[in-house]
Design a protein around this motif. Structure first.
Motif, PDB file in Angstrom:
ATOM      1  N   ILE A 145      57.191 -27.030  86.718  1.00 41.49           N
ATOM      2  CA  ILE A 145      56.772 -26.860  85.331  1.00 41.49           C
ATOM      3  C   ILE A 145      55.599 -27.802  85.078  1.00 41.49           C
ATOM      4  O   ILE A 145      55.362 -28.727  85.854  1.00 41.49           O
ATOM      5  CB  ILE A 145      57.912 -27.153  84.333  1.00 41.49           C
ATOM      6  N   LYS A 146      54.885 -27.556  84.013  1.00 37.40           N
ATOM      7  CA  LYS A 146      53.720 -28.380  83.681  1.00 37.40           C
ATOM      8  C   LYS A 146      53.929 -29.059  82.337  1.00 37.40           C
ATOM      9  O   LYS A 146      54.112 -28.390  81.316  1.00 37.40           O
ATOM     10  CB  LYS A 146      52.464 -27.497  83.643  1.00 37.40           C
ATOM     11  N   ILE A 147      53.925 -30.381  82.342  1.00 43.81           N
ATOM     12  CA  ILE A 147      53.993 -31.154  81.099  1.00 43.81           C
ATOM     13  C   ILE A 147      52.781 -32.068  81.073  1.00 43.81           C
ATOM     14  O   ILE A 147      52.446 -32.712  82.072  1.00 43.81           O
ATOM     15  CB  ILE A 147      55.295 -31.986  81.019  1.00 43.81           C
ATOM     16  N   ASP A 148      52.126 -32.117  79.948  1.00 43.77           N
ATOM     17  CA  ASP A 148      50.892 -32.885  79.821  1.00 43.77           C
ATOM     18  C   ASP A 148      51.196 -34.358  79.568  1.00 43.77           C
ATOM     19  O   ASP A 148      51.239 -34.820  78.431  1.00 43.77           O
ATOM     20  CB  ASP A 148      50.047 -32.307  78.682  1.00 43.77           C
ATOM     21  N   PHE A 149      51.436 -35.111  80.652  1.00 41.45           N
ATOM     22  CA  PHE A 149      51.655 -36.547  80.540  1.00 41.45           C
ATOM     23  C   PHE A 149      50.318 -37.273  80.557  1.00 41.45           C
ATOM     24  O   PHE A 149      49.397 -36.881  81.282  1.00 41.45           O
ATOM     25  CB  PHE A 149      52.494 -37.071  81.711  1.00 41.45           C
ATOM     26  N   ARG A 155      58.765 -41.458  74.344  1.00 32.22           N
ATOM     27  CA  ARG A 155      57.857 -40.304  74.359  1.00 32.22           C
ATOM     28  C   ARG A 155      58.210 -39.370  75.514  1.00 32.22           C
ATOM     29  O   ARG A 155      58.144 -38.142  75.368  1.00 32.22           O
ATOM     30  CB  ARG A 155      56.409 -40.797  74.490  1.00 32.22           C
ATOM     31  N   LEU A 156      58.606 -39.927  76.651  1.00 30.89           N
ATOM     32  CA  LEU A 156      59.021 -39.100  77.795  1.00 30.89           C
ATOM     33  C   LEU A 156      60.275 -38.298  77.458  1.00 30.89           C
ATOM     34  O   LEU A 156      60.391 -37.127  77.823  1.00 30.89           O
ATOM     35  CB  LEU A 156      59.265 -39.984  79.023  1.00 30.89           C
ATOM     36  N   PHE A 157      61.232 -38.948  76.763  1.00 30.62           N
ATOM     37  CA  PHE A 157      62.431 -38.226  76.319  1.00 30.62           C
ATOM     38  C   PHE A 157      62.014 -37.021  75.466  1.00 30.62           C
ATOM     39  O   PHE A 157      62.531 -35.917  75.635  1.00 30.62           O
ATOM     40  CB  PHE A 157      63.346 -39.134  75.481  1.00 30.62           C
ATOM     41  N   SER A 158      61.089 -37.263  74.530  1.00 33.23           N
ATOM     42  CA  SER A 158      60.671 -36.208  73.611  1.00 33.23           C
ATOM     43  C   SER A 158      59.990 -35.061  74.348  1.00 33.23           C
ATOM     44  O   SER A 158      60.265 -33.887  74.090  1.00 33.23           O
ATOM     45  CB  SER A 158      59.728 -36.801  72.557  1.00 33.23           C
ATOM     46  N   LYS A 159      59.104 -35.390  75.291  1.00 37.17           N
ATOM     47  CA  LYS A 159      58.340 -34.361  75.997  1.00 37.17           C
ATOM     48  C   LYS A 159      59.198 -33.550  76.966  1.00 37.17           C
ATOM     49  O   LYS A 159      58.891 -32.386  77.245  1.00 37.17           O
ATOM     50  CB  LYS A 159      57.165 -34.996  76.746  1.00 37.17           C
ATOM     51  N   THR A 160      60.248 -34.175  77.492  1.00 38.94           N
ATOM     52  CA  THR A 160      61.080 -33.483  78.473  1.00 38.94           C
ATOM     53  C   THR A 160      62.363 -32.928  77.874  1.00 38.94           C
ATOM     54  O   THR A 160      63.120 -32.227  78.554  1.00 38.94           O
ATOM     55  CB  THR A 160      61.458 -34.430  79.632  1.00 38.94           C
ATOM     56  N   THR A 200      69.151 -41.255  82.796  1.00 38.35           N
ATOM     57  CA  THR A 200      69.640 -40.451  83.917  1.00 38.35           C
ATOM     58  C   THR A 200      69.229 -38.988  83.762  1.00 38.35           C
ATOM     59  O   THR A 200      68.865 -38.332  84.742  1.00 38.35           O
ATOM     60  CB  THR A 200      71.167 -40.562  84.047  1.00 38.35           C
ATOM     61  N   GLU A 201      69.284 -38.473  82.533  1.00 39.91           N
ATOM     62  CA  GLU A 201      68.825 -37.098  82.291  1.00 39.91           C
ATOM     63  C   GLU A 201      67.339 -36.965  82.614  1.00 39.91           C
ATOM     64  O   GLU A 201      66.902 -35.965  83.198  1.00 39.91           O
ATOM     65  CB  GLU A 201      69.061 -36.706  80.833  1.00 39.91           C
ATOM     66  N   LEU A 202      66.564 -37.964  82.226  1.00 40.66           N
ATOM     67  CA  LEU A 202      65.127 -37.938  82.481  1.00 40.66           C
ATOM     68  C   LEU A 202      64.848 -37.932  83.980  1.00 40.66           C
ATOM     69  O   LEU A 202      64.002 -37.176  84.466  1.00 40.66           O
ATOM     70  CB  LEU A 202      64.463 -39.152  81.818  1.00 40.66           C
ATOM     71  N   VAL A 203      65.551 -38.783  84.725  1.00 38.97           N
ATOM     72  CA  VAL A 203      65.356 -38.848  86.172  1.00 38.97           C
ATOM     73  C   VAL A 203      65.715 -37.518  86.821  1.00 38.97           C
ATOM     74  O   VAL A 203      64.976 -36.986  87.657  1.00 38.97           O
ATOM     75  CB  VAL A 203      66.187 -39.993  86.781  1.00 38.97           C
ATOM     76  N   GLY A 205      59.864 -31.623  89.935  1.00 40.35           N
ATOM     77  CA  GLY A 205      58.700 -32.126  90.641  1.00 40.35           C
ATOM     78  C   GLY A 205      57.698 -32.838  89.765  1.00 40.35           C
ATOM     79  O   GLY A 205      56.485 -32.732  89.956  1.00 40.35           O
ATOM     80  N   LEU A 206      58.186 -33.599  88.767  1.00 39.55           N
ATOM     81  CA  LEU A 206      57.288 -34.251  87.827  1.00 39.55           C
ATOM     82  C   LEU A 206      56.872 -35.645  88.266  1.00 39.55           C
ATOM     83  O   LEU A 206      55.981 -36.251  87.660  1.00 39.55           O
ATOM     84  CB  LEU A 206      57.947 -34.341  86.445  1.00 39.55           C
ATOM     85  N   THR A 207      57.530 -36.183  89.278  1.00 39.01           N
ATOM     86  CA  THR A 207      57.199 -37.529  89.740  1.00 39.01           C
ATOM     87  C   THR A 207      56.198 -37.458  90.886  1.00 39.01           C
ATOM     88  O   THR A 207      56.220 -36.527  91.689  1.00 39.01           O
ATOM     89  CB  THR A 207      58.461 -38.284  90.180  1.00 39.01           C
TER      90      THR A 207
END
Length: 231
Positions: free
Chosen positions: A165-169, A206-211, A217-220, A227-229
């Motif tokens: 997926i594509k997230i604009d970080f 902000r990462l919580f909000s975007k994802t 743990t959910e974020l990881v 494949g966001l890392t």
């Protein structure tokens, strides 16, 4: 690093004067001429405190505050109403709407600085207390993150699902995400990136909000599965 303020007021003269005074007092100040601009800037800058007028065209201060509070990352953001509406009924309405302070125009700039400073100090104290309360969970959180990484590695998820997926970080958000996935806590990330713990907390929020996640743990898990890392 100075505290970041957001000032929202549709009167250019007053907006510029208040911005100048606050900046002379050591704050960093972003300004918006209406609530729509203010909401956009709030999401971009993640301010430490918002100062807003009430009587603004299209979206007034009450609606603006409601929009802020509907976003989880702004639930506890200090908000100061700076307005010409100074009757007792107006103040009561402001506090019932959820503002943290109510200052009537005309006002003494020194009073505004004192109110802002006091609210920021209280906010920092609450954040520090929350960090202390969560200290006993750090080892457990690190263990969970390690388990998630091990599980996903065993399944080959990282190798099989790059950039699904594509997230604009932003570059800094990506750096924080990579370090969170590595199992680093906020203090360690702050040292690594040479910034404050409070700024790291902002980026993690902000990462919580975007994802769409609600915990580390959910974020990881989400980052590894999609494949966001970059690690």
């Amino acid at each position: 690093m100075s505290d970041q303020l957001l000032l929202v007021d549709d009167e250019p003269g007053l907006r510029e004067a208040v911005q100048a005074y606050l900046e002379d007092s050591g704050f960093t100040v972003d300004v918006a001429s209406n609530a729509h601009e203010g909401l956009e800037l709030a999401h971009q800058k993640l301010p430490d405190l918002v100062i807003t007028d009430i009587m603004m065209p299209q979206v007034d201060g009450y609606q603006f505050l409601k929009q802020l509070r509907e976003d989880p990352q702004f639930k506890t953001l200090p908000v100061v109403f700076l307005t010409a509406r100074g009757m007792t009924a107006d103040r009561i309405q402001g506090y019932n709407a959820g503002c943290d302070a109510y200052i009537s125009k005309p006002f003494d700039p020194d009073e505004l600085v004192a109110v802002v400073t006091n609210l920021l100090e209280k906010q920092k104290a609450l954040q520090a207390a929350a960090a202390d309360d969560g200290g006993h969970n750090l080892a457990e959180m690190a263990r969970q993150i390690a388990e998630i990484r091990a599980m996903l590695t065993q399944k080959g998820t990282i190798a099989q699902s790059p950039n699904t997926i594509k997230i604009d970080f932003t570059p800094r958000e990506q750096s924080v995400l990579d370090l969170v996935v590595d199992g680093l806590m906020n203090k360690e990330i702050a040292r690594r990136l040479e910034t404050s713990v409070r700024n790291v907390e902002k980026y993690v929020s902000r990462l919580f909000s975007k994802t769409g996640t609600n915990s580390r743990t959910e974020l990881v898990r989400y980052a590894l599965e999609n494949g966001l890392t970059k690690n």
